[in-house]
Design a protein around this motif. Structure first.
Motif, PDB file in Angstrom:
ATOM      1  N   UNK A 114       0.832  -1.198   0.000  1.00 49.23           N
ATOM      2  CA  UNK A 114       0.000   0.000   0.000  1.00 49.23           C
ATOM      3  C   UNK A 114       0.875   1.259   0.000  1.00 49.23           C
ATOM      4  N   UNK A 115       0.364   2.217  -0.686  1.00 46.97           N
ATOM      5  CA  UNK A 115       1.116   3.474  -0.749  1.00 46.97           C
ATOM      6  C   UNK A 115       0.970   4.246   0.552  1.00 46.97           C
ATOM      7  N   UNK A 116       1.779   5.285   0.681  1.00 43.62           N
ATOM      8  CA  UNK A 116       1.739   6.089   1.899  1.00 43.62           C
ATOM      9  C   UNK A 116       0.376   6.767   2.046  1.00 43.62           C
ATOM     10  N   UNK A 117      -0.190   7.194   0.927  1.00 44.05           N
ATOM     11  CA  UNK A 117      -1.502   7.855   0.968  1.00 44.05           C
ATOM     12  C   UNK A 117      -2.591   6.895   1.469  1.00 44.05           C
ATOM     13  N   UNK A 118      -2.565   5.652   0.959  1.00 44.60           N
ATOM     14  CA  UNK A 118      -3.553   4.658   1.408  1.00 44.60           C
ATOM     15  C   UNK A 118      -3.401   4.371   2.898  1.00 44.60           C
ATOM     16  N   UNK A 119      -2.152   4.269   3.360  1.00 46.81           N
ATOM     17  CA  UNK A 119      -1.916   4.000   4.781  1.00 46.81           C
ATOM     18  C   UNK A 119      -2.443   5.150   5.637  1.00 46.81           C
ATOM     19  N   UNK A 120      -2.235   6.381   5.172  1.00 51.84           N
ATOM     20  CA  UNK A 120      -2.749   7.525   5.929  1.00 51.84           C
ATOM     21  C   UNK A 120      -4.270   7.496   5.980  1.00 51.84           C
ATOM     22  N   UNK A 121      -4.900   7.096   4.874  1.00 48.53           N
ATOM     23  CA  UNK A 121      -6.365   6.998   4.866  1.00 48.53           C
ATOM     24  C   UNK A 121      -6.840   5.923   5.846  1.00 48.53           C
ATOM     25  N   UNK A 122      -6.188   4.770   5.825  1.00 48.18           N
ATOM     26  CA  UNK A 122      -6.562   3.682   6.740  1.00 48.18           C
ATOM     27  C   UNK A 122      -6.360   4.095   8.196  1.00 48.18           C
ATOM     28  N   UNK A 123      -5.237   4.761   8.473  1.00 45.79           N
ATOM     29  CA  UNK A 123      -4.975   5.212   9.836  1.00 45.79           C
ATOM     30  C   UNK A 123      -6.025   6.217  10.284  1.00 45.79           C
ATOM     31  N   UNK A 124      -6.399   7.128   9.391  1.00 47.31           N
ATOM     32  CA  UNK A 124      -7.406   8.132   9.739  1.00 47.31           C
ATOM     33  C   UNK A 124      -8.745   7.459  10.021  1.00 47.31           C
ATOM     34  N   UNK A 125      -9.114   6.465   9.205  1.00 46.14           N
ATOM     35  CA  UNK A 125     -10.379   5.751   9.418  1.00 46.14           C
ATOM     36  C   UNK A 125     -10.336   4.986  10.746  1.00 46.14           C
ATOM     37  N   UNK A 126      -9.210   4.329  11.021  1.00 47.66           N
ATOM     38  CA  UNK A 126      -9.068   3.594  12.271  1.00 47.66           C
ATOM     39  C   UNK A 126      -9.185   4.545  13.466  1.00 47.66           C
ATOM     40  N   UNK A 127      -8.519   5.684  13.356  1.00 49.93           N
ATOM     41  CA  UNK A 127      -8.552   6.654  14.447  1.00 49.93           C
ATOM     42  C   UNK A 127      -9.973   7.167  14.668  1.00 49.93           C
TER      43      UNK A 127
END
Length: 64
Positions: A1-14
């Protein structure tokens, strides 16, 4: 996963974590609430006594 996808997943998790949805690890109270009030060894002893008593009675009825 790209950095952008990881940031999206982290934001959703948060966001979900803040909303109280699906904690990743159950709390200590939840773990204790799910535990059986009877220990495993005590349960084994109860089963042994009950099953042993039934078998003993069957042997006594059939052979005596």
């Amino acid at each position: 996963p790209t950095e952008f996808e990881m940031r999206q997943r982290n934001a959703k998790f948060q966001k979900d974590a803040r909303a109280g949805k699906n904690p990743t690890h159950p709390s200590r109270q939840e773990k204790l609430a799910k535990r059986s009030p009877v220990g495993l060894w005590a349960l084994g002893l109860i089963v042994f006594v009950v099953v042993g008593g039934v078998l003993f009675e069957l042997v006594r009825v059939i052979f005596l």
